[in-house]
Design a protein around this motif. Sequence first.
Motif, mmCIF file in Angstrom:
data_model
loop_
_atom_site.group_PDB
_atom_site.id
_atom_site.type_symbol
_atom_site.label_atom_id
_atom_site.label_comp_id
_atom_site.label_asym_id
_atom_site.label_seq_id
_atom_site.Cartn_x
_atom_site.Cartn_y
_atom_site.Cartn_z
ATOM 1 N N ALA A 130 1.012 -1.091 0.059
ATOM 2 C CA ALA A 130 -0.109 0.087 -0.038
ATOM 3 C C ALA A 130 0.822 1.192 0.011
ATOM 4 O O ALA A 130 1.117 1.893 -0.636
ATOM 5 N N VAL A 131 2.050 1.332 1.098
ATOM 6 C CA VAL A 131 2.589 2.372 1.138
ATOM 7 C C VAL A 131 3.357 2.842 -0.423
ATOM 8 O O VAL A 131 3.388 3.768 -1.199
ATOM 9 N N ASP A 132 4.274 1.501 -0.896
ATOM 10 C CA ASP A 132 4.775 1.651 -2.881
ATOM 11 C C ASP A 132 2.824 2.155 -3.313
ATOM 12 O O ASP A 132 4.044 3.488 -4.111
ATOM 13 N N LEU A 133 2.257 1.707 -3.493
ATOM 14 C CA LEU A 133 1.150 2.228 -3.976
ATOM 15 C C LEU A 133 0.807 3.926 -4.556
ATOM 16 O O LEU A 133 0.707 4.819 -5.351
ATOM 17 N N LEU A 134 1.036 4.695 -2.904
ATOM 18 C CA LEU A 134 0.758 5.648 -2.744
ATOM 19 C C LEU A 134 2.192 6.671 -2.682
ATOM 20 O O LEU A 134 1.605 7.336 -3.817
ATOM 21 N N HIS A 135 2.899 5.720 -2.975
ATOM 22 C CA HIS A 135 4.208 6.420 -3.353
ATOM 23 C C HIS A 135 3.986 7.279 -5.152
ATOM 24 O O HIS A 135 4.876 7.650 -5.352
ATOM 25 N N ILE A 136 4.100 6.183 -5.313
ATOM 26 C CA ILE A 136 3.398 5.669 -6.715
ATOM 27 C C ILE A 136 2.557 7.432 -7.695
ATOM 28 O O ILE A 136 3.501 7.857 -8.474
ATOM 29 N N ALA A 137 1.457 6.651 -6.482
ATOM 30 C CA ALA A 137 0.442 7.180 -7.555
ATOM 31 C C ALA A 137 0.597 8.896 -6.726
ATOM 32 O O ALA A 137 0.586 10.278 -7.656
ATOM 33 N N ALA A 138 1.334 9.365 -6.029
ATOM 34 C CA ALA A 138 1.829 10.538 -6.184
ATOM 35 C C ALA A 138 3.514 10.902 -6.392
ATOM 36 O O ALA A 138 3.081 11.958 -7.620
ATOM 37 N N SER A 139 4.397 9.932 -7.802
ATOM 38 C CA SER A 139 5.212 10.691 -8.061
ATOM 39 C C SER A 139 4.255 10.523 -9.543
ATOM 40 O O SER A 139 4.583 11.321 -10.203
ATOM 41 N N LEU A 140 2.962 9.778 -9.961
ATOM 42 C CA LEU A 140 2.603 10.217 -11.203
ATOM 43 C C LEU A 140 1.911 11.332 -10.829
ATOM 44 O O LEU A 140 2.364 12.429 -12.481
ATOM 45 N N GLY A 141 1.125 11.722 -10.174
ATOM 46 C CA GLY A 141 0.691 13.145 -10.381
ATOM 47 C C GLY A 141 -0.864 13.437 -11.033
ATOM 48 O O GLY A 141 -1.100 12.587 -11.139
ATOM 49 N N GLU A 142 -0.990 14.420 -11.860
ATOM 50 C CA GLU A 142 -1.930 14.910 -12.822
ATOM 51 C C GLU A 142 -3.283 13.674 -12.430
ATOM 52 O O GLU A 142 -3.621 12.642 -12.908
ATOM 53 N N GLN A 143 -3.850 14.426 -11.192
ATOM 54 C CA GLN A 143 -4.819 13.327 -10.736
ATOM 55 C C GLN A 143 -5.197 12.291 -10.460
ATOM 56 O O GLN A 143 -6.078 11.452 -10.343
ATOM 57 N N ALA A 144 -3.732 11.689 -10.117
ATOM 58 C CA ALA A 144 -3.877 10.352 -9.864
ATOM 59 C C ALA A 144 -4.951 10.191 -8.610
ATOM 60 O O ALA A 144 -4.267 10.629 -6.743
ATOM 61 N N SER A 145 -5.632 8.958 -8.708
ATOM 62 C CA SER A 145 -6.376 8.909 -7.564
ATOM 63 C C SER A 145 -5.996 7.603 -7.213
ATOM 64 O O SER A 145 -6.200 6.706 -7.694
ATOM 65 N N VAL A 146 -6.677 7.674 -6.025
ATOM 66 C CA VAL A 146 -6.220 6.051 -5.031
ATOM 67 C C VAL A 146 -8.182 5.788 -4.271
ATOM 68 O O VAL A 146 -8.340 6.315 -3.359
ATOM 69 N N THR A 147 -8.410 4.445 -4.961
ATOM 70 C CA THR A 147 -9.760 4.195 -4.016
ATOM 71 C C THR A 147 -9.370 3.160 -3.613
ATOM 72 O O THR A 147 -8.647 1.748 -3.438
ATOM 73 N N THR A 148 -9.493 2.939 -2.195
ATOM 74 C CA THR A 148 -9.967 1.846 -0.759
ATOM 75 C C THR A 148 -10.876 0.877 -1.419
ATOM 76 O O THR A 148 -12.230 1.147 -1.728
ATOM 77 N N LEU A 149 -10.942 -0.161 -1.864
ATOM 78 C CA LEU A 149 -12.004 -1.091 -2.964
ATOM 79 C C LEU A 149 -13.217 -1.559 -1.328
ATOM 80 O O LEU A 149 -12.351 -1.635 -0.673
#
Length: 192
Positions: A130-149
């Motif tokens: 999960a921490v890596d997923l958040l890191h990748i999403a933040a590094s890609l930027g451009e309104q990357a959204s994270v959803t908890t299923l």
Amino acid sequence: MALLLAAQKHRGVTKQQVASKHDVHGSNLSAFVTSLGAVRNVSVNALERILHDLGAHPDDSLTHGLHRWDLMEPGARRYVDTLADVLRANRPASGHGGPRFLLVPGSPAEMGFILLRPCPVTTVLAKVHAVDLLHIAASLGEQASVTTLEAMDAVELQSSWHVSEHEWIVARSIEPFLIAPIRGVNNQAEEH
């Protein structure tokens, strides 16, 4: 190449097998991978064949098919930034339909999945911490959204991961997660 080898370890892919298949000494391929390409003891043609066999072209674009990568193993975590680069290089040309970042609620390993379909015949399903997923999403930027299923969706996605035969079944089963809005516990766009 190091990312592709580490991410496919769960399928039994090893440097020695890959080297043997492409008539390269295992120690030479290992030195090349370990040095991140600084040790140039494998021919460019052999490297391109190996990359293609592992699912990528020299420009980081992915070959057609399903790319099921597991970066949950401790050794694979060092390739998280490389995964972000691969996702960036494989964004759909249309400018939409970028990676989907999905967290699995209550998973013991705090796991998430990253889904991407750069073109109609190429799909990425990556399992990460999960921490890596958040890191990748933040590094890609451009309104990357994270959803908890929601629990049912999480079970469905985890089941798709475990399907071992017929890649088309996996690609079809994750289709809803790629194209439709996902009912999540807490959909949130990352602020950048």
